[in-house]
Design a protein around this motif. Structure first.
Motif, PDB file in Angstrom:
ATOM      1  N   GLN A   1       0.840  -1.197   0.000  1.00 26.95           N
ATOM      2  CA  GLN A   1       0.000   0.000   0.000  1.00 26.95           C
ATOM      3  C   GLN A   1       0.875   1.247   0.000  1.00 26.95           C
ATOM      4  OE1 GLN A   1      -2.205   0.558   3.589  1.00 26.95           O
ATOM      5  NE2 GLN A   1      -3.308   2.361   2.846  1.00 26.95           N
ATOM      6  N   ARG A   2       0.693   2.071  -1.011  1.00 24.11           N
ATOM      7  CA  ARG A   2       1.469   3.303  -1.082  1.00 24.11           C
ATOM      8  C   ARG A   2       0.786   4.383  -0.252  1.00 24.11           C
ATOM      9  NH1 ARG A   2       1.835   7.291  -5.388  1.00 24.11           N
ATOM     10  NH2 ARG A   2       0.721   5.855  -6.758  1.00 24.11           N
ATOM     11  N   LEU A   3       1.546   4.975   0.650  1.00 32.23           N
ATOM     12  CA  LEU A   3       1.047   6.062   1.484  1.00 32.23           C
ATOM     13  C   LEU A   3       1.541   7.388   0.937  1.00 32.23           C
ATOM     14  CD1 LEU A   3       1.777   4.548   5.033  1.00 32.23           C
ATOM     15  CD2 LEU A   3      -0.295   4.329   3.653  1.00 32.23           C
ATOM     16  N   GLU A   4       0.665   8.370   0.865  1.00 32.79           N
ATOM     17  CA  GLU A   4       1.053   9.703   0.415  1.00 32.79           C
ATOM     18  C   GLU A   4       1.638  10.467   1.608  1.00 32.79           C
ATOM     19  OE1 GLU A   4       1.267  10.848  -2.500  1.00 32.79           O
ATOM     20  OE2 GLU A   4       0.223   9.232  -3.576  1.00 32.79           O
TER      21      GLU A   4
ATOM     22  N   THR B   1       3.895   5.298  12.313  1.00 33.73           N
ATOM     23  CA  THR B   1       3.631   5.504  10.879  1.00 33.73           C
ATOM     24  C   THR B   1       3.782   6.965  10.499  1.00 33.73           C
ATOM     25  OG1 THR B   1       2.104   3.618  10.862  1.00 33.73           O
ATOM     26  CG2 THR B   1       1.931   5.184   9.049  1.00 33.73           C
TER      27      THR B   1
ATOM     28  N   GLU C   1       6.138   8.717   7.579  1.00 34.00           N
ATOM     29  CA  GLU C   1       5.662   9.681   6.584  1.00 34.00           C
ATOM     30  C   GLU C   1       6.530  10.937   6.583  1.00 34.00           C
ATOM     31  OE1 GLU C   1       1.534  10.606   6.554  1.00 34.00           O
ATOM     32  OE2 GLU C   1       0.928   8.570   7.064  1.00 34.00           O
TER      33      GLU C   1
ATOM     34  N   ARG D   1       3.658   0.648   2.691  1.00 33.35           N
ATOM     35  CA  ARG D   1       3.409  -0.108   3.923  1.00 33.35           C
ATOM     36  C   ARG D   1       3.105  -1.553   3.571  1.00 33.35           C
ATOM     37  NH1 ARG D   1      -0.772   2.440   7.855  1.00 33.35           N
ATOM     38  NH2 ARG D   1      -2.199   2.063   6.114  1.00 33.35           N
TER      39      ARG D   1
END
Length: 661
Positions: A401-404, A464, A468, A480
């Motif tokens: 999962q790509r986190l911005e 988390t 970021e 993630r």
């Protein structure tokens, strides 16, 4: 001399190629005339003696050829006897000469059989031998001719294969049955020096092949594009074309042998080699792996095998070459050449790109496309950086999962000690190229050069969020990975899942955030069964890949005490995220609302009495904002009171000592 060499001799310019085509057709016509005379003599019951006129015409046609005729090349390629060659011509005559059908009928004494048969060939053609039509003989083994339905083998109709017919006529027309299976691979525009060395080593290997033929060449490396480029370059230097087959395209069962023979026949007709591409094929895929090994065992020409892992190939001479990505120095050179027309591309900019991204030559060319449109170095640098980041996204988006990363330092409330450790992480990532390469630490060994971190602490304490912040500061993608989903009960599956993640992330150097490390890590006890032993292997594999990963890998855990100290020693940074005290909670409340959110009368000291972590505080603030939006008012204490009650009910905690009642 290979067939490709002979073709190149004839194809220097359009003129010589046209001359060869016309001369080849005359030679084929003369060869067909000789067989036609044999049929006429057999129908007339005359002896099978050479016809001087036809033999002389054939010799004159051969003398006029600037390079060997297609018929003679084919005879050499498949080692046809004179009789087998004439059988092939007999079948070709049916397609190219309208007079062959009535002559076949007349020669067999039956007007209902205007087609060639093996019985007719045995009776009419010289040097006949029965073995010519056995399944293992060239005519049938390589499907040069096909046997139709008939009462007996000798009475069954014979027909030339369409691909072979085109070849005899001098036309290079690929076999339609192989469309989508066999892909031509053009030679690369350039190779980096380390890959040029590998291509030369293959040429040396092929210079004096053993009597049984070319040895199988195995190219092992993480990048499919690199292995294909090296294989194509070696074949081009050898005077051969290269054709790629993907391992998953090989059939199994009854279609396996016929397709393999068609593939090798096509390679031989084109004077080429085959590249069996095993990238993406897992060792546990027994069905495809079996077909791959059987195909390799049946190889009848130059064969190259590419893949990430080495294959164990019994019964064949195999030479294996490891293909690494271009070195940092080679990548700098590739970037310099790609950005040569751009005046604002400084060596410092190129050094930053090479430090972060591990790209192969095609990727560097793609990322550099259109850079002429950017003006200054800063604008160019941003464009190139984003282009490089985008290269790895398609591969990683399927696995994690790509986190911005929108969080900044001001969003993170941590004691100064923890903040300093996080800034140290940034320092290591930013300057690893200078320390490892320029200052020579990498020359002391690759072990331990990966930058890894452990974020430990209760849920909601900002682990988390800190990841970021790091991703935002470094302008890198953050992915993630839920380790509880990666870990499998099946032996070997966990390592396979982890390998996919690291392989996909290697190119872009993304930050990998492995959530729920407790699912994999734990204190090692005595190995009481095979499951304990394989669990330790899985942990060791993860740490090994983290130590070798050129990017930043972060593990999160809620229970640091459950981790084996031996594992912790192999992680470079460990950051303990404490549960926030009243002062920290008050600061979190001050920073939790965005600048554009209207608030009124908020008492941060009173809110700080809520014994909650930052994650829960954010949930309360967000829910309160929705309540205020519904009423059309700023966010007030009564909204936070309602939201807090809802959040605390989830945690089974009472709303006491806060003064909301």
């Amino acid at each position: 001399m290979t067939a490709r060499d002979e073709e190149d001799t004839a194809r220097v310019t359009d003129g010589p190629e046209t001359d060869w085509t016309e001369a080849n057709q005359r030679y084929l016509s003369a060869a067909l005339a000789r067989v036609r005379v044999r049929l006429e003599r057999h129908a007339a019951k005359e002896p099978r003696e050479p016809a001087p006129e036809e033999e002389q015409a054939l010799e004159e046609a051969a003398a006029a050829l600037p390079a060997p005729a297609a018929l003679e090349r084919l005879r050499t390629l498949f080692q046809l006897s004179p009789f087998e060659r004439d059988v092939l011509l007999l079948c070709a005559g049916m397609e190219l000469d309208a007079t062959f059908a009535p002559r076949c009928a007349s020669a067999q004494g039956d007007p209902r059989r205007p087609w060639p048969t093996f019985g007719l060939a045995l009776a009419a053609l010289p040097e006949a031998h029965w073995s010519a039509l056995s399944p293992s003989a060239p005519l049938r083994r390589w499907r040069l001719v096909e046997v139709g339905a008939g009462d007996t083998l000798t009475a069954s109709p014979l027909r030339i294969d369409e691909r072979v017919l085109h070849y005899l006529a001098g036309l290079s027309h690929p076999d339609e049955r192989l469309v989508g299976v066999l892909e031509p691979q053009p030679p690369p525009d350039m190779l980096v020096p380390s890959h040029q060395t590998l291509a030369r080593r293959i040429l040396v290997l092929w210079a004096q092949p053993p009597k049984e033929g070319f040895p199988v060449v195995q190219l092992c490396g993480p990048e499919e594009a690199d292995t294909r480029a090296i294989a194509a370059a070696a074949c081009t230097a050898q005077g051969m074309d290269l054709y790629r087959i993907h391992a998953r395209g090989l059939p199994s069962g009854q279609d396996e042998i016929p397709l393999a023979r068609l593939l090798w026949r096509e390679a031989a007709l084109n004077g080429g080699a085959l590249l069996l591409d095993c990238h993406g094929l897992e060792p546990g895929d027994t069905g495809h792996m079996g077909a791959v090994l059987r195909f390799i065992e049946r190889a009848r020409g130059p064969l190259l095998v590419s893949g990430r892992e080495r294959l164990r190939i019994p019964g064949r001479a195999v030479s294996t070459f490891d293909v690494a990505r271009p070195t940092p120095l080679e990548q700098r050179q590739l970037w310099s050449e790609a950005l040569a027309p751009v005046a604002s591309a400084s060596p410092e900019l190129i050094a930053r790109l090479v430090t972060q991204f591990d790209l192969v030559a095609p990727a560097i060319r793609d990322a550099s496309a259109g850079t002429w449109a950017y003006g200054g170095e800063e604008e160019l640098g941003r464009a190139l950086w984003e282009a490089c980041r985008a290269r790895a996204r398609p591969r990683l988006d399927d696995l994690a999962q790509r986190l911005e990363p929108a969080a900044v330092w001001d969003d993170l409330v941590l004691p100064e000690v923890q903040q300093q450790v996080l800034r140290d992480v940034l320092t290591h990532v930013r300057h690893r190229s200078r320390v490892y390469e320029t200052w020579g630490f990498a020359s002391k060994g690759a072990r331990g050069l990966g930058i890894s971190a452990m974020f430990a602490g209760p849920s909601g304490t900002g682990k988390t969020l800190a990841a970021e912040v790091l991703a935002h500061e470094l302008r890198l993608d953050l992915y993630r990975i839920d380790l509880s989903q990666v870990v499998s009960k099946y032996i070997g599956e966990t390592e396979k899942n982890l390998r996919r993640v690291f392989d996909a992330a290697e190119e872009g150097g993304a930050i990998l955030l492995f959530d729920e490390a407790d699912a994999l890590f734990g204190k090692r006890g005595e190995v009481s069964n095979s499951h304990d032993r394989y669990a330790n292997i899985e942990v060791g594999y993860l740490l090994q890949r983290m130590e070798a990963y050129r990017g930043l890998a972060i593990l999160t855990t809620n229970m640091k005490s459950a981790l084996d100290p031996a594992f912790l020693r192999r992680i470079r940074f460990v950051v303990q995220f404490p549960f926030p005290g009243p002062a920290e909670r008050a600061e979190i409340w001050r920073r939790i609302f965005p600048r554009d959110t209207p608030t009124e009368g908020l008492d941060y000291a009173r809110l700080a009495r809520l014994d909650l972590a930052g994650g829960n505080i954010r949930n309360i603030a967000l829910n309160a904002a929705f309540l205020a939006a519904e009423e059309g008012t700023p966010v007030r204490m009564q909204h936070l009171s309602r939201a807090a009650r809802s959040e605390l009910s989830k945690l089974d905690k009472p709303l006491t000592g806060v003064g909301f009642d």
